[in-house]
Write a protein that holds these residues in place. Structure first.
Motif, PDB file in Angstrom:
ATOM      1  N   GLN A 158      20.871  25.651  39.413  1.00 27.13           N
ATOM      2  CA  GLN A 158      20.730  24.196  39.291  1.00 27.13           C
ATOM      3  C   GLN A 158      22.015  23.502  39.713  1.00 27.13           C
ATOM      4  O   GLN A 158      22.001  22.511  40.431  1.00 27.13           O
ATOM      5  CB  GLN A 158      20.406  23.820  37.850  1.00 27.13           C
ATOM      6  CG  GLN A 158      18.917  23.892  37.546  1.00 27.13           C
ATOM      7  CD  GLN A 158      18.637  23.616  36.095  1.00 27.13           C
ATOM      8  OE1 GLN A 158      19.516  23.746  35.250  1.00 27.13           O
ATOM      9  NE2 GLN A 158      17.414  23.250  35.781  1.00 27.13           N
ATOM     10  N   ALA A 159      23.134  24.065  39.246  1.00 25.09           N
ATOM     11  CA  ALA A 159      24.422  23.483  39.590  1.00 25.09           C
ATOM     12  C   ALA A 159      24.628  23.517  41.099  1.00 25.09           C
ATOM     13  O   ALA A 159      25.085  22.547  41.702  1.00 25.09           O
ATOM     14  CB  ALA A 159      25.541  24.235  38.885  1.00 25.09           C
ATOM     15  N   GLU A 160      24.234  24.650  41.713  1.00 28.81           N
ATOM     16  CA  GLU A 160      24.380  24.763  43.163  1.00 28.81           C
ATOM     17  C   GLU A 160      23.511  23.742  43.885  1.00 28.81           C
ATOM     18  O   GLU A 160      23.932  23.139  44.872  1.00 28.81           O
ATOM     19  CB  GLU A 160      24.000  26.176  43.614  1.00 28.81           C
ATOM     20  CG  GLU A 160      25.172  27.124  43.573  1.00 28.81           C
ATOM     21  CD  GLU A 160      24.801  28.511  44.047  1.00 28.81           C
ATOM     22  OE1 GLU A 160      23.605  28.767  44.276  1.00 28.81           O
ATOM     23  OE2 GLU A 160      25.721  29.327  44.178  1.00 28.81           O
ATOM     24  N   MET A 161      22.300  23.537  43.359  1.00 30.98           N
ATOM     25  CA  MET A 161      21.407  22.554  43.979  1.00 30.98           C
ATOM     26  C   MET A 161      21.979  21.157  43.887  1.00 30.98           C
ATOM     27  O   MET A 161      21.891  20.371  44.823  1.00 30.98           O
ATOM     28  CB  MET A 161      20.046  22.578  43.284  1.00 30.98           C
ATOM     29  CG  MET A 161      19.217  23.753  43.706  1.00 30.98           C
ATOM     30  SD  MET A 161      17.551  23.319  44.172  1.00 30.98           S
ATOM     31  CE  MET A 161      16.984  22.300  42.884  1.00 30.98           C
ATOM     32  N   LEU A 162      22.593  20.859  42.727  1.00 28.86           N
ATOM     33  CA  LEU A 162      23.212  19.550  42.553  1.00 28.86           C
ATOM     34  C   LEU A 162      24.276  19.331  43.620  1.00 28.86           C
ATOM     35  O   LEU A 162      24.365  18.269  44.213  1.00 28.86           O
ATOM     36  CB  LEU A 162      23.848  19.450  41.169  1.00 28.86           C
ATOM     37  CG  LEU A 162      22.956  18.983  40.045  1.00 28.86           C
ATOM     38  CD1 LEU A 162      23.727  18.984  38.747  1.00 28.86           C
ATOM     39  CD2 LEU A 162      22.430  17.583  40.341  1.00 28.86           C
ATOM     40  N   GLU A 163      25.087  20.369  43.845  1.00 28.07           N
ATOM     41  CA  GLU A 163      26.141  20.261  44.843  1.00 28.07           C
ATOM     42  C   GLU A 163      25.528  20.001  46.213  1.00 28.07           C
ATOM     43  O   GLU A 163      25.968  19.143  46.963  1.00 28.07           O
ATOM     44  CB  GLU A 163      26.924  21.570  44.922  1.00 28.07           C
ATOM     45  CG  GLU A 163      27.589  21.954  43.629  1.00 28.07           C
ATOM     46  CD  GLU A 163      28.982  21.376  43.503  1.00 28.07           C
ATOM     47  OE1 GLU A 163      29.711  21.434  44.495  1.00 28.07           O
ATOM     48  OE2 GLU A 163      29.307  20.851  42.432  1.00 28.07           O
ATOM     49  N   LEU A 164      24.470  20.776  46.514  1.00 29.86           N
ATOM     50  CA  LEU A 164      23.846  20.671  47.825  1.00 29.86           C
ATOM     51  C   LEU A 164      23.218  19.303  48.041  1.00 29.86           C
ATOM     52  O   LEU A 164      23.224  18.774  49.140  1.00 29.86           O
ATOM     53  CB  LEU A 164      22.754  21.740  47.968  1.00 29.86           C
ATOM     54  CG  LEU A 164      23.243  23.155  48.242  1.00 29.86           C
ATOM     55  CD1 LEU A 164      22.065  24.099  48.295  1.00 29.86           C
ATOM     56  CD2 LEU A 164      24.016  23.203  49.552  1.00 29.86           C
ATOM     57  N   SER A 165      22.647  18.740  46.959  1.00 29.25           N
ATOM     58  CA  SER A 165      21.871  17.524  47.137  1.00 29.25           C
ATOM     59  C   SER A 165      22.736  16.266  47.180  1.00 29.25           C
ATOM     60  O   SER A 165      22.231  15.175  47.299  1.00 29.25           O
ATOM     61  CB  SER A 165      20.832  17.399  46.021  1.00 29.25           C
ATOM     62  OG  SER A 165      21.486  17.253  44.799  1.00 29.25           O
ATOM     63  N   THR A 166      24.052  16.438  47.046  1.00 31.46           N
ATOM     64  CA  THR A 166      24.895  15.251  47.031  1.00 31.46           C
ATOM     65  C   THR A 166      26.102  15.407  47.951  1.00 31.46           C
ATOM     66  O   THR A 166      27.221  15.519  47.491  1.00 31.46           O
ATOM     67  CB  THR A 166      25.413  14.988  45.611  1.00 31.46           C
ATOM     68  OG1 THR A 166      26.095  16.162  45.174  1.00 31.46           O
ATOM     69  CG2 THR A 166      24.305  14.654  44.667  1.00 31.46           C
ATOM     70  N   PRO A 167      25.856  15.421  49.252  1.00 28.65           N
ATOM     71  CA  PRO A 167      26.982  15.589  50.162  1.00 28.65           C
ATOM     72  C   PRO A 167      27.787  14.300  50.305  1.00 28.65           C
ATOM     73  O   PRO A 167      27.221  13.215  50.349  1.00 28.65           O
ATOM     74  CB  PRO A 167      26.305  15.934  51.491  1.00 28.65           C
ATOM     75  CG  PRO A 167      24.970  15.283  51.409  1.00 28.65           C
ATOM     76  CD  PRO A 167      24.595  15.197  49.964  1.00 28.65           C
ATOM     77  N   VAL A 168      29.099  14.459  50.326  1.00 25.68           N
ATOM     78  CA  VAL A 168      29.956  13.308  50.608  1.00 25.68           C
ATOM     79  C   VAL A 168      30.375  13.433  52.069  1.00 25.68           C
ATOM     80  O   VAL A 168      30.950  14.437  52.459  1.00 25.68           O
ATOM     81  CB  VAL A 168      31.203  13.321  49.698  1.00 25.68           C
ATOM     82  CG1 VAL A 168      32.116  12.154  50.036  1.00 25.68           C
ATOM     83  CG2 VAL A 168      30.797  13.285  48.243  1.00 25.68           C
ATOM     84  N   VAL A 169      30.024  12.430  52.892  1.00 24.47           N
ATOM     85  CA  VAL A 169      30.328  12.530  54.315  1.00 24.47           C
ATOM     86  C   VAL A 169      31.371  11.503  54.724  1.00 24.47           C
ATOM     87  O   VAL A 169      31.495  10.435  54.127  1.00 24.47           O
ATOM     88  CB  VAL A 169      29.061  12.345  55.183  1.00 24.47           C
ATOM     89  CG1 VAL A 169      28.104  13.503  54.979  1.00 24.47           C
ATOM     90  CG2 VAL A 169      28.380  11.024  54.861  1.00 24.47           C
ATOM     91  N   LYS A 170      32.132  11.866  55.733  1.00 22.58           N
ATOM     92  CA  LYS A 170      33.171  10.962  56.228  1.00 22.58           C
ATOM     93  C   LYS A 170      32.599  10.184  57.408  1.00 22.58           C
ATOM     94  O   LYS A 170      32.106  10.766  58.376  1.00 22.58           O
ATOM     95  CB  LYS A 170      34.363  11.801  56.673  1.00 22.58           C
ATOM     96  CG  LYS A 170      35.528  11.005  57.183  1.00 22.58           C
ATOM     97  CD  LYS A 170      36.688  11.960  57.439  1.00 22.58           C
ATOM     98  CE  LYS A 170      37.723  11.311  58.334  1.00 22.58           C
ATOM     99  NZ  LYS A 170      38.799  12.262  58.646  1.00 22.58           N
ATOM    100  N   LEU A 171      32.611   8.843  57.318  1.00 23.09           N
ATOM    101  CA  LEU A 171      32.058   8.026  58.396  1.00 23.09           C
ATOM    102  C   LEU A 171      33.141   7.650  59.391  1.00 23.09           C
ATOM    103  O   LEU A 171      32.880   7.464  60.579  1.00 23.09           O
ATOM    104  CB  LEU A 171      31.455   6.747  57.835  1.00 23.09           C
ATOM    105  CG  LEU A 171      30.190   6.875  56.984  1.00 23.09           C
ATOM    106  CD1 LEU A 171      29.685   5.498  56.632  1.00 23.09           C
ATOM    107  CD2 LEU A 171      29.121   7.666  57.709  1.00 23.09           C
ATOM    108  N   TRP A 172      34.346   7.510  58.897  1.00 22.38           N
ATOM    109  CA  TRP A 172      35.467   7.052  59.711  1.00 22.38           C
ATOM    110  C   TRP A 172      36.722   7.464  58.966  1.00 22.38           C
ATOM    111  O   TRP A 172      36.646   7.756  57.770  1.00 22.38           O
ATOM    112  CB  TRP A 172      35.415   5.512  59.821  1.00 22.38           C
ATOM    113  CG  TRP A 172      36.210   4.944  60.963  1.00 22.38           C
ATOM    114  CD1 TRP A 172      37.524   4.603  60.946  1.00 22.38           C
ATOM    115  CD2 TRP A 172      35.733   4.677  62.268  1.00 22.38           C
ATOM    116  NE1 TRP A 172      37.907   4.147  62.164  1.00 22.38           N
ATOM    117  CE2 TRP A 172      36.829   4.179  63.011  1.00 22.38           C
ATOM    118  CE3 TRP A 172      34.494   4.818  62.916  1.00 22.38           C
ATOM    119  CZ2 TRP A 172      36.725   3.809  64.342  1.00 22.38           C
ATOM    120  CZ3 TRP A 172      34.386   4.445  64.242  1.00 22.38           C
ATOM    121  CH2 TRP A 172      35.492   3.941  64.949  1.00 22.38           C
ATOM    122  N   GLU A 173      37.837   7.500  59.635  1.00 23.87           N
ATOM    123  CA  GLU A 173      39.084   7.791  58.936  1.00 23.87           C
ATOM    124  C   GLU A 173      39.259   6.754  57.820  1.00 23.87           C
ATOM    125  O   GLU A 173      39.389   5.568  58.090  1.00 23.87           O
ATOM    126  CB  GLU A 173      40.247   7.700  59.939  1.00 23.87           C
ATOM    127  CG  GLU A 173      41.586   8.147  59.370  1.00 23.87           C
ATOM    128  CD  GLU A 173      41.572   9.610  58.959  1.00 23.87           C
ATOM    129  OE1 GLU A 173      41.100  10.437  59.749  1.00 23.87           O
ATOM    130  OE2 GLU A 173      42.025   9.902  57.832  1.00 23.87           O
TER     131      GLU A 173
END
Lengths: 285, 132, 136
Positions: free
Chosen positions: A155-170
């Motif tokens: 479950q913890a792994e799924m939580l990590e997977l389902s919430t990616p933080v992405v970089k849009l710009w510097e």
């Protein structure tokens, strides 16, 4: 044990080798389909090791209360066998068979040893059964716990997977949230986001809730808290993608969003952040 | 440690809080900062709290007080490096620290101080000229 | 519910308060609580401990590690023989303070928001006992 004529059960362990062979035979019969999961060598090693711990524990006077210290090594070993089998994918009954299949060889020895005395034999059989049953139940308990741990971990792994933080710009991060947000998940997202802000030194973070069907009071409050926490850390948090129904329900819930920068879409939020950073967006003529 | 060291860097004072602060130490920092600010005629104060593993209402109030005092003395205050767990806890606790400026790290903090100090210098043109 | 271990620490000065905070942190780490949960518990302990030093005339903090079926918990009990609190619900309101306003009046109410379980007992003239628990 009150009726333990000192040493009856002890005596049978003189036949250590026979017991192991018979026990292994029983185990193989029960686990015939599981040769893929455990080798004969491993099974023999586990069985020998178990008997080496089981024998001295049996020679103490206590055959009834396995929570006492003399049984601790036995329980520890059983626990580790149980855990490893839970991880390998054995079923609960296959795991419990390890202990339960010891009954047959033990009973056979007891019959040989005290078969002449019917009362004594009955007593010894009863005591042994109760003991083995307790150990078997313990095995199942550990198995169950290990499975639960595996589920929690996944479950913890799924939580990590389902919430990616992405970089849009510097200097600009975004978290696109998709699906139903419960309190736990929101909290995980928020903690990840705030940590990413520190790790990347980003001044702007956009939380996009386009893919979130409903926002209840708890979730809205978590969102607001994240905005406040980001501000305390020195970053700006923008919430984008608030759909009309959600905006409406937020108003009905009496939630105050006045201190928060909100934008209709992720694109609007990105443009806002870029402008705040001093960029000018032009289309070359 | 009896005092939290205050370092002068250019026109700014820099304080890095490195210890688990007890209350007396926090009180002394307020006094030391005002004394140093007047003595050095610094324009701004940067407080680095990246080593603090908690900020409770007492330390929070102290930070707020420092910001207010500095502002009365004509200087800007920026707090940098607050850890995420600390920030989440402060919000839950109910501290707002609304009069305190913040930045992610010392670099960005110095940058913000420069902007703030300059915008006070050119009175009348106090826009958000947040240049990159 | 069983208490696995416990420890009592004196709490009279702000040095004691630092030690209580460190002990709570160490116990939380030992039970593998998340960083945010640790921080909340230590902060709540700091608020309550300071209340006790400043208003309760000092007392003690009792740390307990709990086991309740399959969950672990850390409980801290703050107890003093100070003047007590006459109106508890008022004392739990944000902004309430009797002294010289040492905190922001967030002590009790703030601490309550940070932890899973919060209990308070107080009798004017006899003292105050606040119990906070964090579950895993």
């Amino acid at each position: 044990m009150t009726t333990n004529k000192q040493g009856t059960i002890e005596k049978i362990f003189v036949h250590q080798k026979e017991i192991i062979d018979e026990w292994l035979h029983e185990q193989f019969a029960a686990l015939s389909a599981r040769q893929d999961l455990i080798s004969e060598l491993d099974l023999r090693r586990q069985s020998t090791e178990f008997l080496a711990l089981f024998t001295p524990a049996c020679s103490t006077d206590n055959l009834t209360d396995i929570t006492q210290s003399e049984w601790k090594p036995v329980l520890d070993f059983l626990g580790s066998v149980s855990r490893s089998r839970a991880i390998q994918g054995f079923s609960p009954s296959e795991t419990a068979t390890f202990v339960f299949s010891l009954k047959q060889p033990l009973f056979a020895r007891l019959r040989q040893e005290v078969g002449a005395d019917a009362v004594l034999l009955a007593n010894e059989l009863w005591n042994t059964t109760v003991l083995i049953d307790k150990l078997g139940l313990y095995t199942t308990e550990v198995y169950q716990k290990s499975r639960e741990e595996i589920i929690k971990h996944q479950q913890a792994e799924m939580l990590e997977l389902s919430t990616p933080v992405v970089k849009l710009w510097e200097g600009i991060l975004a978290v696109p949230l998709i699906g139903t947000l419960d309190s736990v998940r929101t909290q995980v997202v928020m903690e990840n986001l705030l940590q990413s802000i520190v790790d990347t030194g980003s001044s702007f973070a956009i939380v996009d809730i386009t893919g979130v069907p409903t926002v209840d009071t708890m979730v809205a409050q978590h969102l607001l808290k994240t905005v406040s926490a980001a501000k305390l850390m020195g970053a700006n948090c923008i919430i984008s993608g608030i759909r009309p129904q959600i905006a409406e329900s937020m108003v009905h819930l009496g939630l105050e969003f006045s201190d928060v920068v909100t934008k209709a879409t992720l694109a609007d939020a990105l443009v806002y952040a870029l402008r705040q950073m001093g960029f000018v967006i032009n289309k070359p003529a | 440690m009896d005092h939290i060291p205050i370092i002068k860097v250019g026109e700014f004072l820099l304080v890095s809080i490195q210890v688990d602060m007890h209350d007396r130490l926090a009180m002394r920092l307020q006094d030391d900062l005002t004394t140093q600010l007047i003595k050095t005629r610094a324009q701004g104060v940067l407080i680095d709290i990246s080593s603090l593993d908690i900020v409770d209402s007492f330390i929070g109030r102290m930070i707020g007080n420092i910001a207010s005092m500095m502002s009365i003395l004509g200087a800007e205050t920026v707090v940098v490096g607050m850890r995420p767990a600390v920030a989440i806890t402060i919000v839950e606790l109910g501290l707002s620290l609304s009069n305190v400026r913040t930045a992610l790290n010392v670099d960005k903090g110095i940058g913000l101080l420069r902007v703030l100090v300059n915008s006070i210098g050119n009175e009348g043109s106090r826009h958000d000229n947040y240049q990159k | 519910m069983t208490i696995i271990k416990s420890e009592v620490l004196p709490l009279f000065t702000d040095d004691d308060l630092v030690k209580v905070r460190q002990a709570v942190r160490a116990w939380m780490i030992e039970q593998e609580f998340s960083l945010v949960t640790q921080t909340k518990m230590v902060t709540a302990s700091s608020e309550l401990g300071r209340n006790m030093v400043v208003y309760g005339g000092g007392g003690c903090a009792r740390l307990e590690c709990l086991n309740d079926f399959d969950r672990r918990g850390i409980r801290v009990i703050f107890e003093d023989q100070g003047p007590g609190i006459a109106d508890i619900s008022q004392a739990l309101t944000d902004g309430f303070t009797t002294g010289d306003g040492l905190g922001l009046g967030l002590g009790l109410g703030g601490a309550k928001r940070l932890v899973n379980d919060f209990e308070i007992w107080s009798e004017p003239g006899h003292g105050t006992r606040v119990t906070i628990t964090m579950w895993k």
